[in-house]
Design a protein around this motif. Structure first.
Motif, PDB file in Angstrom:
ATOM      1  N   SER A  74     -41.995  21.273  16.900  1.00 31.20           N
ATOM      2  CA  SER A  74     -41.829  22.623  17.803  1.00 31.20           C
ATOM      3  C   SER A  74     -42.283  22.511  19.275  1.00 31.20           C
ATOM      4  O   SER A  74     -41.572  23.069  20.344  1.00 31.20           O
ATOM      5  N   PRO A  75     -43.530  21.873  19.720  1.00 32.93           N
ATOM      6  CA  PRO A  75     -44.073  21.872  20.844  1.00 32.93           C
ATOM      7  C   PRO A  75     -42.964  20.944  21.981  1.00 32.93           C
ATOM      8  O   PRO A  75     -42.745  21.362  22.992  1.00 32.93           O
ATOM      9  N   SER A  76     -42.244  20.128  21.229  1.00 34.18           N
ATOM     10  CA  SER A  76     -41.207  19.329  21.995  1.00 34.18           C
ATOM     11  C   SER A  76     -39.734  19.818  22.068  1.00 34.18           C
ATOM     12  O   SER A  76     -38.893  19.091  22.534  1.00 34.18           O
ATOM     13  N   ASN A  77     -39.599  20.864  21.067  1.00 38.63           N
ATOM     14  CA  ASN A  77     -38.477  21.180  20.728  1.00 38.63           C
ATOM     15  C   ASN A  77     -37.404  19.908  20.254  1.00 38.63           C
ATOM     16  O   ASN A  77     -36.131  19.958  20.860  1.00 38.63           O
ATOM     17  N   THR A  78     -37.742  19.087  19.430  1.00 33.55           N
ATOM     18  CA  THR A  78     -37.175  18.080  18.929  1.00 33.55           C
ATOM     19  C   THR A  78     -37.010  18.211  17.465  1.00 33.55           C
ATOM     20  O   THR A  78     -37.841  18.391  16.967  1.00 33.55           O
ATOM     21  N   VAL A  79     -35.741  17.628  17.093  1.00 32.82           N
ATOM     22  CA  VAL A  79     -35.257  17.802  15.789  1.00 32.82           C
ATOM     23  C   VAL A  79     -35.138  16.432  15.424  1.00 32.82           C
ATOM     24  O   VAL A  79     -34.529  15.402  16.211  1.00 32.82           O
ATOM     25  N   TYR A  80     -35.554  15.972  14.287  1.00 30.35           N
ATOM     26  CA  TYR A  80     -35.254  14.507  13.797  1.00 30.35           C
ATOM     27  C   TYR A  80     -34.751  14.516  12.615  1.00 30.35           C
ATOM     28  O   TYR A  80     -34.757  15.399  11.649  1.00 30.35           O
ATOM     29  N   LEU A  81     -33.850  13.262  12.459  1.00 31.56           N
ATOM     30  CA  LEU A  81     -33.235  12.916  11.396  1.00 31.56           C
ATOM     31  C   LEU A  81     -33.638  11.538  10.844  1.00 31.56           C
ATOM     32  O   LEU A  81     -33.238  10.638  11.308  1.00 31.56           O
ATOM     33  N   GLN A  82     -34.458  11.800   9.742  1.00 32.43           N
ATOM     34  CA  GLN A  82     -35.116  10.526   9.255  1.00 32.43           C
ATOM     35  C   GLN A  82     -34.011   9.935   8.139  1.00 32.43           C
ATOM     36  O   GLN A  82     -33.689  10.644   7.144  1.00 32.43           O
ATOM     37  N   MET A  83     -33.362   8.693   8.487  1.00 32.81           N
ATOM     38  CA  MET A  83     -32.422   8.139   7.610  1.00 32.81           C
ATOM     39  C   MET A  83     -32.928   7.097   6.773  1.00 32.81           C
ATOM     40  O   MET A  83     -33.304   6.126   7.482  1.00 32.81           O
ATOM     41  N   SER A  84     -32.873   7.009   5.500  1.00 25.82           N
ATOM     42  CA  SER A  84     -33.475   6.058   4.496  1.00 25.82           C
ATOM     43  C   SER A  84     -32.358   5.230   3.629  1.00 25.82           C
ATOM     44  O   SER A  84     -31.535   6.127   3.388  1.00 25.82           O
ATOM     45  N   SER A  85     -32.740   4.410   2.966  1.00 29.01           N
ATOM     46  CA  SER A  85     -31.713   3.690   2.217  1.00 29.01           C
ATOM     47  C   SER A  85     -30.189   3.563   2.667  1.00 29.01           C
ATOM     48  O   SER A  85     -29.289   3.988   2.053  1.00 29.01           O
ATOM     49  N   LEU A  86     -30.511   3.266   3.754  1.00 27.00           N
ATOM     50  CA  LEU A  86     -28.760   3.192   4.588  1.00 27.00           C
ATOM     51  C   LEU A  86     -27.969   2.480   4.133  1.00 27.00           C
ATOM     52  O   LEU A  86     -28.085   1.294   3.701  1.00 27.00           O
ATOM     53  N   LYS A  87     -26.592   2.740   4.019  1.00 30.33           N
ATOM     54  CA  LYS A  87     -25.442   2.083   3.430  1.00 30.33           C
ATOM     55  C   LYS A  87     -24.541   1.778   4.523  1.00 30.33           C
ATOM     56  O   LYS A  87     -24.343   2.434   5.873  1.00 30.33           O
ATOM     57  N   PRO A  88     -23.648   0.872   4.291  1.00 29.22           N
ATOM     58  CA  PRO A  88     -22.437   0.508   5.636  1.00 29.22           C
ATOM     59  C   PRO A  88     -21.583   1.826   5.706  1.00 29.22           C
ATOM     60  O   PRO A  88     -21.289   1.937   6.862  1.00 29.22           O
ATOM     61  N   GLU A  89     -21.590   2.619   4.768  1.00 29.41           N
ATOM     62  CA  GLU A  89     -20.858   3.741   5.066  1.00 29.41           C
ATOM     63  C   GLU A  89     -21.323   4.777   5.776  1.00 29.41           C
ATOM     64  O   GLU A  89     -20.593   5.893   6.030  1.00 29.41           O
ATOM     65  N   ASP A  90     -22.716   4.512   6.129  1.00 23.06           N
ATOM     66  CA  ASP A  90     -23.330   5.423   7.038  1.00 23.06           C
ATOM     67  C   ASP A  90     -23.046   5.290   8.482  1.00 23.06           C
ATOM     68  O   ASP A  90     -23.412   5.963   9.479  1.00 23.06           O
ATOM     69  N   THR A  91     -22.416   4.104   8.519  1.00 24.36           N
ATOM     70  CA  THR A  91     -21.990   3.919   9.941  1.00 24.36           C
ATOM     71  C   THR A  91     -21.268   4.767  10.735  1.00 24.36           C
ATOM     72  O   THR A  91     -20.109   5.231  10.120  1.00 24.36           O
ATOM     73  N   ALA A  92     -21.556   5.234  11.855  1.00 23.23           N
ATOM     74  CA  ALA A  92     -20.742   6.219  12.537  1.00 23.23           C
ATOM     75  C   ALA A  92     -21.472   6.716  13.656  1.00 23.23           C
ATOM     76  O   ALA A  92     -22.826   6.232  14.177  1.00 23.23           O
TER      77      ALA A  92
END
Length: 123
Positions: A74-92
Motif C-alpha cells: 500500500s505505501p508504494s501503490n505497487t501490486v506484485y505478481l509472484q510467479m512460481s513453477s514457471l512453464k514454457p507456456e507461461d511465456t508472454a
C-alpha cells in the motif's frame, strides 16, 4: 487518470520464479482492482489474475492457480505478481491493468493499462 508501470520481466528456466511489479500513480483513489493479463505471440490477451486495491481479495485463472500469487504494497501503490513453477507456456508479454468497479477478468472491464513486460520461460 491512472498510470501503470510494469517491471520485473525476464528470461527464466522452466520451474523457476519471477516477480512482476506494477506501480500505480495518479488518481489511485479511483482504483477498485488491478488485474494481470498476458499475450503470447499469435494469441489473444488472456486474464491471469486480479487483486482488489485493499489487497484483501484475489482471483486467478485456472491455468495459474496455485503457482501465481498477487499481493499489494500500500505505501508504494505497487501490486506484485509472484510467479512460481514457471512453464514454457507461461511465456508472454504480461500487462497490468486497473479498473474502478470490480474484481474483473475481462479486458474491456479495465480502463488503464501498463506498457507490458516480457516473460520468457525456457525449457
Amino acid at each position: 487518470q491512472v498510470q501503470l508501470v510494469e517491471s520485473g520481466g525476464g528470461l527464466v528456466q522452466a520451474g523457476g520464479s519471477l516477480r512482476l511489479s506494477c506501480a500505480a500513480s495518479g488518481r489511485t483513489f479511483s482504483i477498485y482492482s488491478v488485474g494481470w493479463f498476458r499475450q503470447a505471440p499469435g494469441k489473444e490477451r488472456e486474464f491471469v489474475g486480479a487483486i482488489n486495491w485493499s489487497g484483501s481479495n484475489t482471483y486467478y485463472a485456472e491455468s495459474v492457480k496455485g503457482r501465481f500469487t498477487n499481493s499489494k504494497d500500500s505505501p508504494s501503490n505497487t501490486v506484485y505478481l509472484q510467479m512460481s513453477s514457471l512453464k514454457p507456456e507461461d511465456t508472454a508479454v504480461y500487462y497490468c491493468a486497473a479498473n474502478s468497479d470490480g474484481l474483473n477478468s475481462k479486458r474491456y472491464e479495465y480502463e488503464y493499462w501498463g506498457q507490458g513486460t516480457q516473460v520468457t520461460v525456457s525449457s
